[in-house]
Design a protein around this motif. Structure first.
Motif, PDB file in Angstrom:
ATOM      1  N   LEU A  21       0.717  -1.458  -0.088  1.00 58.36           N
ATOM      2  CA  LEU A  21      -0.128   0.069   0.022  1.00 58.36           C
ATOM      3  C   LEU A  21       0.637   1.539   0.193  1.00 58.36           C
ATOM      4  N   THR A  22       1.939   1.695   0.682  1.00 55.65           N
ATOM      5  CA  THR A  22       3.121   2.344   0.661  1.00 55.65           C
ATOM      6  C   THR A  22       3.482   2.496  -0.439  1.00 55.65           C
ATOM      7  N   MET A  23       3.679   1.963  -1.126  1.00 59.72           N
ATOM      8  CA  MET A  23       4.492   1.613  -2.372  1.00 59.72           C
ATOM      9  C   MET A  23       3.346   1.752  -3.640  1.00 59.72           C
ATOM     10  N   ALA A  24       2.282   1.738  -3.473  1.00 55.60           N
ATOM     11  CA  ALA A  24       1.020   2.876  -4.368  1.00 55.60           C
ATOM     12  C   ALA A  24       0.601   3.818  -4.181  1.00 55.60           C
ATOM     13  N   GLU A  29       2.137   7.669  -9.676  1.00 54.69           N
ATOM     14  CA  GLU A  29       1.984   8.112 -10.709  1.00 54.69           C
ATOM     15  C   GLU A  29       2.399   7.259 -12.061  1.00 54.69           C
ATOM     16  N   THR A  30       3.170   6.477 -11.871  1.00 51.90           N
ATOM     17  CA  THR A  30       3.748   5.606 -12.696  1.00 51.90           C
ATOM     18  C   THR A  30       2.948   4.148 -13.297  1.00 51.90           C
ATOM     19  N   LEU A  31       1.934   4.410 -11.663  1.00 53.18           N
ATOM     20  CA  LEU A  31       0.785   3.462 -11.830  1.00 53.18           C
ATOM     21  C   LEU A  31      -0.373   3.319 -12.809  1.00 53.18           C
TER      22      LEU A  31
END
Length: 67
Positions: A21-24, A29-31
């Motif tokens: 969740l933190t990485m999301a 923006e890249t996702l």
């Protein structure tokens, strides 16, 4: 639950989900997520930098705080 024999696995899964969740949020923006660019009406009035506000606070060692 803390006495469960699977508590290590439960904690590890929770930590991994939190990391994902933190990485999301970090790589949003890249996702394909877009940042909110709408300015609410109150923001310009509340965070107005043209006027400085002062709030006089006093402290009394005897009574704690006096406002």
């Amino acid at each position: 639950m803390s006495t469960s024999k699977h508590i290590d696995v439960i904690c590890l899964v929770g930590a991994c989900l939190t990391l994902l969740l933190t990485m999301a949020f970090v790589c949003g923006e890249t996702l394909g997520l877009q940042a909110a660019s709408v300015e609410m009406g109150y923001e310009s009035r509340l965070f107005d930098t043209s006027q400085v506000h002062t709030i006089p606070l006093t402290f009394s060692w005897r009574t704690g705080t006096d406002f």
